[in-house]
Design a protein around this motif. Structure first.
Motif, PDB file in Angstrom:
ATOM      1  N   ALA A   9      14.264  40.074 -36.376  1.00 22.95           N
ATOM      2  CA  ALA A   9      14.556  41.060 -35.351  1.00 22.95           C
ATOM      3  C   ALA A   9      14.612  40.548 -33.928  1.00 22.95           C
ATOM      4  CB  ALA A   9      13.542  42.178 -35.406  1.00 22.95           C
ATOM      5  N   ALA A  10      14.596  41.555 -33.030  1.00 21.16           N
ATOM      6  CA  ALA A  10      14.887  41.309 -31.624  1.00 21.16           C
ATOM      7  C   ALA A  10      13.950  40.268 -31.056  1.00 21.16           C
ATOM      8  CB  ALA A  10      14.725  42.600 -30.848  1.00 21.16           C
ATOM      9  N   ARG A  12      13.649  39.944 -27.850  1.00 25.71           N
ATOM     10  CA  ARG A  12      13.260  40.406 -26.522  1.00 25.71           C
ATOM     11  C   ARG A  12      12.523  41.719 -26.623  1.00 25.71           C
ATOM     12  NH1 ARG A  12      15.588  37.956 -22.022  1.00 25.71           N
ATOM     13  NH2 ARG A  12      14.526  38.906 -20.268  1.00 25.71           N
ATOM     14  N   ALA A  13      11.376  41.746 -25.985  1.00 21.62           N
ATOM     15  CA  ALA A  13      10.586  42.968 -26.069  1.00 21.62           C
ATOM     16  C   ALA A  13      11.165  44.053 -25.168  1.00 21.62           C
ATOM     17  CB  ALA A  13       9.150  42.678 -25.663  1.00 21.62           C
ATOM     18  N   PHE A  14      11.647  43.641 -23.993  1.00 22.73           N
ATOM     19  CA  PHE A  14      12.238  44.602 -23.070  1.00 22.73           C
ATOM     20  C   PHE A  14      13.707  44.228 -22.866  1.00 22.73           C
ATOM     21  CE2 PHE A  14       7.767  44.621 -22.133  1.00 22.73           C
ATOM     22  CZ  PHE A  14       7.478  45.960 -21.924  1.00 22.73           C
ATOM     23  N   GLU A 216       7.705  39.028 -21.017  1.00 26.70           N
ATOM     24  CA  GLU A 216       7.745  39.552 -22.368  1.00 26.70           C
ATOM     25  C   GLU A 216       6.678  40.615 -22.603  1.00 26.70           C
ATOM     26  OE1 GLU A 216       8.838  36.514 -25.395  1.00 26.70           O
ATOM     27  OE2 GLU A 216       6.895  37.120 -26.187  1.00 26.70           O
TER      28      GLU A 216
ATOM     29  N   SER B 167       2.069  38.549 -26.679  1.00 31.43           N
ATOM     30  CA  SER B 167       3.324  37.943 -27.127  1.00 31.43           C
ATOM     31  C   SER B 167       3.727  38.369 -28.518  1.00 31.43           C
ATOM     32  CB  SER B 167       3.245  36.409 -27.084  1.00 31.43           C
ATOM     33  OG  SER B 167       3.000  36.010 -25.773  1.00 31.43           O
ATOM     34  N   ARG B 169       4.881  41.351 -29.205  1.00 32.51           N
ATOM     35  CA  ARG B 169       5.814  42.457 -29.103  1.00 32.51           C
ATOM     36  C   ARG B 169       7.152  42.226 -29.805  1.00 32.51           C
ATOM     37  NH1 ARG B 169       5.757  46.881 -25.192  1.00 32.51           N
ATOM     38  NH2 ARG B 169       3.978  46.150 -24.045  1.00 32.51           N
ATOM     39  N   PRO B 170       7.746  41.051 -29.712  1.00 33.39           N
ATOM     40  CA  PRO B 170       9.068  40.888 -30.334  1.00 33.39           C
ATOM     41  C   PRO B 170       9.028  40.813 -31.861  1.00 33.39           C
ATOM     42  CG  PRO B 170       8.654  39.200 -28.669  1.00 33.39           C
ATOM     43  CD  PRO B 170       7.367  39.873 -28.953  1.00 33.39           C
ATOM     44  N   TYR B 171       7.854  40.613 -32.436  1.00 40.48           N
ATOM     45  CA  TYR B 171       7.803  40.423 -33.893  1.00 40.48           C
ATOM     46  C   TYR B 171       8.057  41.745 -34.621  1.00 40.48           C
ATOM     47  CZ  TYR B 171       5.817  35.800 -33.089  1.00 40.48           C
ATOM     48  OH  TYR B 171       5.621  34.507 -32.702  1.00 40.48           O
ATOM     49  N   ARG B 172       8.920  41.671 -35.621  1.00 45.89           N
ATOM     50  CA  ARG B 172       9.238  42.885 -36.354  1.00 45.89           C
ATOM     51  C   ARG B 172       8.943  42.755 -37.852  1.00 45.89           C
ATOM     52  NH1 ARG B 172       9.323  44.361 -32.010  1.00 45.89           N
ATOM     53  NH2 ARG B 172      10.930  45.366 -30.752  1.00 45.89           N
ATOM     54  N   ASN B 173       8.311  41.657 -38.255  1.00 46.39           N
ATOM     55  CA  ASN B 173       8.098  41.431 -39.681  1.00 46.39           C
ATOM     56  C   ASN B 173       7.251  42.541 -40.289  1.00 46.39           C
ATOM     57  OD1 ASN B 173       8.503  39.034 -38.091  1.00 46.39           O
ATOM     58  ND2 ASN B 173       8.427  37.944 -40.039  1.00 46.39           N
TER      59      ASN B 173
END
Lengths: 271, 668, 303, 355
Positions: A9-10, A12-14, A216, B167, B169-173
């Protein structure tokens, strides 16, 4: 092993949003000396925007215009759509703009913790009477400030020096504390004036990591000045290139890198 | 590969089923950690269970709060499919949340498998596969990345709980869930599922597997040993009784939780006794955190003691003057008195008075500075300790003792008792533990709480029919009931001249110098002994600064002639001592070299607990060892791959002859 | 249509003020020398004035003739200046402004105490052979009372200032001094040892103090109150700028003139004594509008 | 050596940011306070109470004010005696002109009046700093004393130049004996010191220090330099004002403009600096040093030479020694007595180590 492939997935958080700050035809003169000439660019929400250029290109002047230390003779600055006639540093701070300085401007005789807590002056309301008599308001704000400061201390990994006087810290750590002080104000827009100047490779890597982490984790929009191109290209979304007070390039790092004028400026080709 | 892994897992589970007819199980009390926690929550209620220094202050978790958190976590884990007999991995530093996770796993009857947080992905992947680990608690993004990278090799792993959100936040697993989110889940789940957790706790049995620990693997590859609730609790109780530990005590946990010793002192014994575990803020702040918290009991390693001792020596040296003179006299007196007390000789009133005086002026302040002023008992374990260092801490009035045990034997086998702390023994066996020496000199142990078996290797238990476990350590049992450990069975050697050669006492003496971080002596089957020494960059660096020697890093420092001179002086003193005793005289160090790189666990030369893997070491430094015996004055060594992409280079390492007598005598 | 008498009276007051002002300039000049060379704000300058003239009178009382006493005192002041630099100021290199200021205040105590310890505490008269009476020809021709002593003092001060100005603009020492003011490294590069510059400057400041002290002493008697002269020199410095020789000369004249004029014309309305604070108020007003001083350069804010 | 730091751990931020972090120091302070309140008033001689302790406390308070301005806010000032004069005369006139004015209220109001005057004379701080500012505050010093001297209203048209102060009366109780007056001064000084310490360690103090250490950065954080500096001037002058009133009422027992001359301003500055700037205990140590040193020298010389030597010579000698002491201080410990105390404490805490 490439870890990123395992992360789904993405990245980038924002997500980068619309322009948060717009600079329109800015010109700045000191007496007869032109520091900036007709410069326009914008900064989008949540992005990391770099301003690069050789020494004396007007980078610091640019940041000083954005946070109101200098008032440009021509042009206008719009922050979140609002036109800023005479921006003062205080007004900029109140609108959510924080900054660091090229030559560390910490409160040298205060501790790391006090420096960071001092950064929250706009987030606190207690009057001197509140503070003197330790009223509930003062105590509550003091606690909030401390909690926020501790969060930043943990974030920047400086737990072991929190009560050390900043003047006693090595240069690289001082730069980190200054970033911490700017973060304490919970800025919308963070201006970093040569955050990696004078650092060794390892310290630069650390600083890059922190800058990326700030962006981030908090979604802070970051404007970054550097004269060293290498580091900046890796971490910024878009780059403005200045030379002799004029804008000579603007765009994503890969694009700017290929720009002939930029290459010339950096290689010192005569104009 | 995957089917093999699963198969092995099933085998492992089968190797430790509930109620298997093993003698130590029959005696099981039926107590489990989950039940202990419940009883602590009502018995000790608002007493502290864990303290953690987080963001500058010590945050307390009471027993009641811990039990509540654990119930919630357990409900959430049950909701995420954790079942009795499943394995849960733990990757992180000592944190209350990590141990709450262990307790939650125990509540559901699952087995906890703490790992060393600095272990690499490839190191842990086989273990996760072997145990069929389904859930994991990890500390931060770094550990998450480690697990995600080996996820394809560990198909059973389906839930990773991370503690720090930074850090992430971007992880979607889908496998990932934050600790905070898990707690939220648990709150909702607890309402839905009612007394599911309570029922799971009731269903638990003392003979159930509680932990899987990797043994140190000092003699080869690591094995995963399974230990039961009842066994661990019984041993923890016996040890606590010997020291009269109570809920008023506190300990500090700073060693890797993957090491069985730390898990016992940060989880098993606190659960059994009810004392408080304190977790430092970070490894950088360890010493100051230790001073703040001033624990009453703690576990340490010879390496840690070495570091502290070196630091004290250096700081005293820096203080100089009256301070140093007082310190030296005070320590000398304490050592003298210590010997006399041990020998049962009377101590005069005058000496007792000066000891009291020194206690006010030197020992007391030093204990305070080290955070050891409230220590009732401190254990050193995991390796043999240098007698002079043991004596030093005891001289300060710190009740430091040796503790003997192995992973397989349940760690707590023998401890030195108050009034009988002899440097040459590891003390007497605990209540409920029998020890015996086999005809070939190996220490055998029989007790409740021996390990249940190795994971994936049902036949690998070295327990004989009568229940005696072979520890692999050579030793002797005195008439006084004191156990003496010689060395690992495999390490003792014989010199070419036929003299016996035990490397570790010599190494410990060398390591006692503040300038030496690690030392390895070689000699088995050879002509005489050589030493390979890893110098301590910090202290030697400081020494170099004061002597105006310029250097650019460890490699450069270790290559300097004047540093060789420094170490030669250290060895000369040790050689003089060795030469004095006819038994050790053949073992004097004849030649030595300084290693160009710091020894590290990452390339397998050290175990994660910091012990030398001799075979790996011998391979890695073979050219150097051969050159030393060949009498050459230097050797080429392939440099360890530097971080980044720099090509591996070649180090030219100098080899020197060691003086056989102290420098001053040579001059005379 | 201004009355001639009033105009003449005004001129008389003004000239009196200007002549007093020259002497402020002279004291302030001592400050400037030291400040330029070492960024030290020498509070002890006033005490040096007192100590110098007290010693001079003392030597005369011991029976030395005027010139001999003068030369001996010059030598003494050079010695005192150099010793002070060596023993005190050199130990304080790179200390904060406030530490330096405090140290020179301490120094002032030492000078004052030493002077009284050696020469006693009573007020003395200093007779330079110039009578403090109105110049007759001025009185005759214009009707203004202008003291011969004041005029001589003005002349001496003017000569002194000129000499110093030449010394510090035309000679190698002057070059060094300017280089020091621009930055220590620059001074090193032209081959003048910083330490000798400092010594010369302190010695010169000692001599300047003696001259100033003799002028003031002849007029008001040699007494402890001379110390307060130093304080009057402060506003002069502020107005003139700490580093500007012409600045303090002009400022000294201004302060002298304005305080006298104000005292005579406005003072009576408040019962007098305006002189005591008027120079400071002038300095404050000046600071609000021109903080860089008369001839100073405006600073650009660098971030 | 005395300290037993191990085991003193903090479980809340409030505990972590206490004024005195270590238990041993808190005990020491408690003992000192107990002695000050319950032992000294009954054991010390009247001479000590009224000639040493009362002026020491009053001047410590003034030095605390000076310290706020100079130590925390970094603004040099030489006007403290002027602000003391404002406080003293304000108190006198309030008591004189308003019937039934309670002493405590008058005292606080005189502080407020001094604060207002301080704000006015603090205005130059917006443009200048350092020595320049010190000169500007000299104007305050001279102007204030001149105004009080020249306008008869302030002195109630008294021609003698020395006006006896009114009695100190709180809730109907008259504080007349030296011990009683000492206690009242002590109480006020304790309370105000507590308030000053709270301010210094809290948001207010951080703002002051931010302006002191790096004004550009402070401004960029959104801090108003104008407000912060004037606030420091006001609070500092409040302390000077109250201290001045106490000095006049409990020590001089009279109000006279000449008592508040520039020399006093200098002495107050010495107290703040030699005591140790930006510390709470510094002003007290500094005031003790400056007040006691002459007393000590005087007794020593009296003992040594007796009446054989002229008193003026002795006073000159004292002056020299005093000056040398200050110079030595600046050379060897410019951070003052508080720093020496700190070093001693650190040594004891680290003992037997040095660092």
């Amino acid at each position: 092993m490439n870890v990123t492939t395992a992360i789904q997935a993405a990245t980038r958080a924002f997500a980068i949003g619309g322009p948060i700050l717009e600079l329109d035809s800015i010109s700045l003169r000191f007496g007869g000396v032109k520091a900036l000439t007709n410069i326009s660019f914008n900064i989008c929400e949540h992005e990391i925007r770099a301003i690069i250029g050789p020494n004396g290109a007007g980078k610091s002047s640019m940041i000083n215009v954005i946070n109101g230390i200098y008032t440009p003779q021509e042009g206008e600055v719009r922050f979140r759509g609002e036109r800023l006639g005479a921006m003062t540093p205080q007004r900029a701070a109140r609108m959510g703009i924080s900054r660091t300085f090229q030559n560390i401007a910490l409160f040298k005789r205060m501790s790391v913790l006090d420096n960071i807590m001092a950064g929250r002056t706009l987030q606190t309301r207690a009057t001197f009477l509140d503070v003197a008599f330790r009223t509930p308001r003062s105590r509550r704000e003091e606690l909030e400030s401390r909690e926020k400061a501790e969060e930043i201390i943990e974030f920047l990994e400086i737990e072991d020096v929190r009560k050390t006087q900043v003047a006693k810290l090595p240069y690289g750590l001082q730069k980190r504390v200054e970033l911490g002080r700017a973060l304490a104000a919970e800025p919308k827009l963070l201006l970093l004036d040569e955050p990696m100047a004078g650092m060794n490779v390892e310290e630069k890597q650390d600083m890059c990591r922190f800058i990326l982490d700030v962006n981030e984790n908090y979604g802070t929009t970051i404007v970054l000045i550097e004269h060293d191109m290498g580091v900046v290209m890796d971490i910024s979304d878009r780059v403005v290139v200045l030379d002799y007070g004029k804008k000579i390039g603007d765009g994503p790092p890969e694009e700017v890198k290929r720009n002939q004028e930029v290459i010339d400026a950096y290689l010192g080709v005569a104009h | 590969m995957q089917s093999v892994g699963t198969g092995a897992t099933t085998g492992a589970r089968r190797s430790a089923p509930r109620g298997e007819a093993l003698p130590q199980h029959a005696a099981g009390s039926g107590e489990t950690f989950a039940r202990l926690l419940r009883s602590n929550a009502s018995r000790l209620a608002d007493r502290p269970a864990y303290r953690e220094k987080h963001r500058g202050i010590w945050r307390t978790t009471t027993w009641r709060a811990l039990a509540r958190d654990v119930d919630i976590l357990a409900a959430a884990l049950a909701g995420r499919g954790l079942k009795r007999g499943d394995h849960v991995a733990f990757l992180g530093e000592n944190r209350p949340r990590l141990y709450a996770g262990v307790a939650a796993a125990h509540a559901l009857g699952a087995v906890a498998m703490p790992l060393f947080p600095d272990a690499t992905g490839p190191e842990i992947a086989p273990m996760l596969r072997l145990a069929g680990v389904t859930h994991a608690f990890v500390e931060d993004q770094e550990q998450v990345d480690k697990l995600l990278a080996i996820l394809p090799e560990c198909p059973a792993l389906r839930c990773i709980v991370y503690d720090r959100e930074r850090s992430m936040r971007p992880y979607r697993n889908p496998e990932l869930v934050s600790y905070a989110a898990l707690v939220e889940e648990g709150r909702a789940a607890a309402e839905r599922s009612g007394d599911l957790v309570s029922r799971a706790i009731e269903a638990g049995d003392g003979g159930d597997a509680a932990f899987v620990f990797l043994n140190s693997g000092a003699s080869g590859a690591s094995h995963a040993a399974v230990l039961s609730h009842g066994g661990l609790i019984a041993r923890a109780r016996a040890a606590a009784a010997a020291e009269r530990l109570s809920p008023a005590d506190s300990t500090i946990a700073y060693l890797p939780p993957g090491w069985m010793g730390q898990a016992i002192f940060a989880y098993a014994q606190p659960m059994a006794v009810g004392y408080c575990v304190c977790c430092p803020e970070s490894s950088e702040t360890l010493l100051s955190d230790m001073r703040e918290i001033a624990p009453t009991c703690f576990l340490t390693t010879p390496r840690m003691l070495d570091t502290i001792f070196s630091q004290v020596a250096l700081r005293m040296e820096a203080a100089g003057g009256v301070n140093l003179a007082l310190f030296n006299r005070a320590v000398a007196l304490a050592r003298r008195l210590g010997r006399r007390r041990l020998a049962g000789e009377p101590v005069g009133a005058a000496e007792r008075m000066s000891a009291a005086l020194y206690d006010a002026v030197v020992y007391g302040p030093l204990r305070d500075a080290l955070g050891m002023s409230r220590v009732k008992v401190a254990y050193t374990s995991g390796d043999a300790v240098d007698p002079s260092i043991l004596a030093f801490f005891r001289a300060l009035g710190v009740n430091l003792k040796q503790l003997y045990g192995t992973t397989e034997s349940g760690f707590l086998v023998a401890i030195q008792r108050d009034g009988a702390v002899r440097p040459d023994t590891v003390g007497a066996p605990l209540d409920g533990v029998e020890t015996r020496i086999s005809p070939d000199g190996e220490i055998l142990v029989r007790a409740e709480g021996l390990f249940l078996g190795y994971l994936g290797d049902g036949d690998g238990r070295s327990v004989d029919a009568e229940g005696w476990l072979r520890t692999g350590d050579l030793g002797s049992l005195g008439a006084d009931g004191q156990l003496r450990v010689a060395d690992r069975a495999g390490d003792i050697g014989v010199l070419a001249c036929g003299a016996a050669f035990a490397p570790r006492p010599i190494e410990n003496r060398i390591k006692a110098s503040p300038y030496v971080r690690e030392a390895v002596v070689v000699g088995d089957g050879r002509d005489g002994v050589i030493a390979l020494i890893d110098v301590n960059t910090t202290s030697v660096g400081r020494w170099a600064d004061t002597h105006e020697i310029a250097f650019s890093g460890h490699r450069d420092l270790a290559g300097q002639d004047r540093v060789y001179d420094l170490v030669a002086g250290v060895l000369a003193d040790i050689n003089a001592e060795l030469a004095r005793d006819p038994a050790t005289a053949p073992c004097v160090v004849r030649r030595f070299a300084l290693l160009p790189e710091e020894l590290s666990a990452d390339d397998g030369v050290l175990t994660r607990t910091g012990k030398i893997r001799r075979t790996v070491f011998a391979q890695r430094f073979a050219p150097l060892i051969e050159a030393a015996y060949a009498g050459r004055s230097s050797a080429s060594l392939a440099a360890r791959e530097a971080e980044g992409s720099m090509a591996a280079g070649v180090d030219e390492v100098k080899i020197r002859d060691a003086a056989l007598a102290p420098a001053d005598r040579r001059a005379a | 249509m201004i009355d001639t008498v009033e105009l003449l009276f005004f001129l008389e007051v003004l000239i009196g003020g200007l002549l007093a002002g020259v002497m402020y300039s002279l004291v302030a000049l001592g400050f400037v020398l030291i400040y330029k060379a070492s960024r030290v704000f020498n509070f002890a300058q006033g005490a040096m004035v007192f100590f110098a003239v007290l010693s001079f009178v003392g030597f005369m009382e011991l029976g030395l003739p005027f010139w001999a006493a003068f030369l001996v005192t010059v030598a003494l002041m050079i010695l005192v200046g150099m010793t002070t630099e060596r023993l005190v100021l050199r130990q304080l290199v790179n200390q904060s402004d406030q530490t330096l200021l405090m140290a020179t205040i301490g120094l002032a105590f030492v000078f004052e105490g030493m002077g009284q310890l050696i020469w006693g505490v009573e007020v003395r008269r200093l007779d330079l052979g110039i009578p403090d009476v109105p110049l007759e020809w001025v009185l005759d021709s214009t009707g203004m009372f202008i003291s011969a002593l004041d005029i001589s003092a003005g002349v001496v001060a003017a000569v002194m200032v000129t000499v110093l100005a030449i010394l510090f603009s035309k000679t190698k020492i002057g070059l060094g001094l300017r280089a020091v003011a621009d930055g220590h490294a620059a001074a090193m590069s032209i081959g003048i040892p910083l330490k000798s510059i400092w010594m010369i400057v302190w010695a010169t400041a000692g001599v300047v103090a003696l001259v100033a002290g003799m002028m003031w002493g002849a007029r008001n008697g040699v007494q402890f109150a001379l110390v307060w002269l130093a304080l009057k020199a402060w506003p002069v410095l502020i107005i003139g700028g700490f580093t500007s020789v012409p600045g303090v000369i002009v400022a000294g004249l201004m302060v002298g003139a304005i305080e006298k004029v104000a005292e005579v014309y406005i003072g009576p309305a408040f019962g007098g004594g305006i002189e005591g604070w008027a120079p400071y108020m002038m300095a404050v007003v000046f600071l609000m509008f021109r903080p860089e001083g008369l001839f100073g350069e405006r600073m650009i804010r660098r971030v | 050596m005395i300290y037993r730091q191990a085991g003193q751990f903090r479980t809340s931020y409030a505990a972590d940011s206490r004024a005195i972090p270590f238990r041993e120091d808190r005990v020491a302070l408690a003992l000192i306070l107990i002695a000050a309140y319950f032992v000294i008033p009954f054991t010390a001689s009247d001479y000590w109470l009224s000639v040493i302790l009362v002026p020491w406390l009053a001047l410590s308070l003034v030095a605390t004010g000076q310290n706020i301005l100079m130590g925390y806010a970094g603004q040099h000032s030489l006007g403290s005696a002027g602000f003391m004069a404002v406080g003293a005369f304000a108190c006198y006139n309030l008591m004189l002109r308003i019937d039934g004015m309670p002493f405590l209220v008058a005292l606080i109001l005189s502080g407020v009046i001094a604060a207002l005057v301080g704000v006015v004379f603090g205005l130059p701080s917006l443009r200048v700093r350092g020595i320049y500012l010190a000169v500007a505050t000299l104007a305050a010093q001279f102007f204030i004393v001149w105004v009080i001297d020249k306008f008869g209203w302030f002195t109630n048209y008294d021609t003698s130049g020395i006006i006896t102060t009114q009695r100190m009366e709180i809730f109907g109780y008259r504080f007349t004996t030296p011990a009683e007056q000492y206690l009242i001064v002590l109480g006020i000084v304790t309370a105000l010191t507590w308030l000053a310490d709270n301010m210094a360690r809290g948001r207010t103090g951080r703002n002051w220090m931010a302006v002191r250490d790096m004004d550009v950065a402070a401004e960029v954080m959104g801090l108003s330099l104008l407000r912060t500096k004037l606030q420091a001037f006001a609070i500092s002058s409040f302390y000077c004002g109250v201290g001045g009133a106490l000095f006049a009422y409990a020590f001089l027992r009279s109000v006279e403009p000449t008592a508040f001359d520039i020399y006093l301003s200098f002495r107050v500055m010495f107290m703040a600096i030699i005591g140790g700037l930006a510390t709470t205990i510094g002003p007290f140590l500094g005031a003790a040093f400056i007040l006691l040193m002459p007393v000590f020298l005087n007794t020593t010389f009296q003992g040594l030479f007796g009446a054989a030597v002229d008193a003026t010579i002795i006073s000159a000698l004292e002056q020299v020694i005093f000056g040398v002491a200050i110079i030595l201080f600046m050379i060897f410990e410019p951070l003052g007595l508080a720093r020496l105390l700190q070093i001693a404490q650190d040594r004891l805490r680290q003992w037997p180590f040095k660092y």
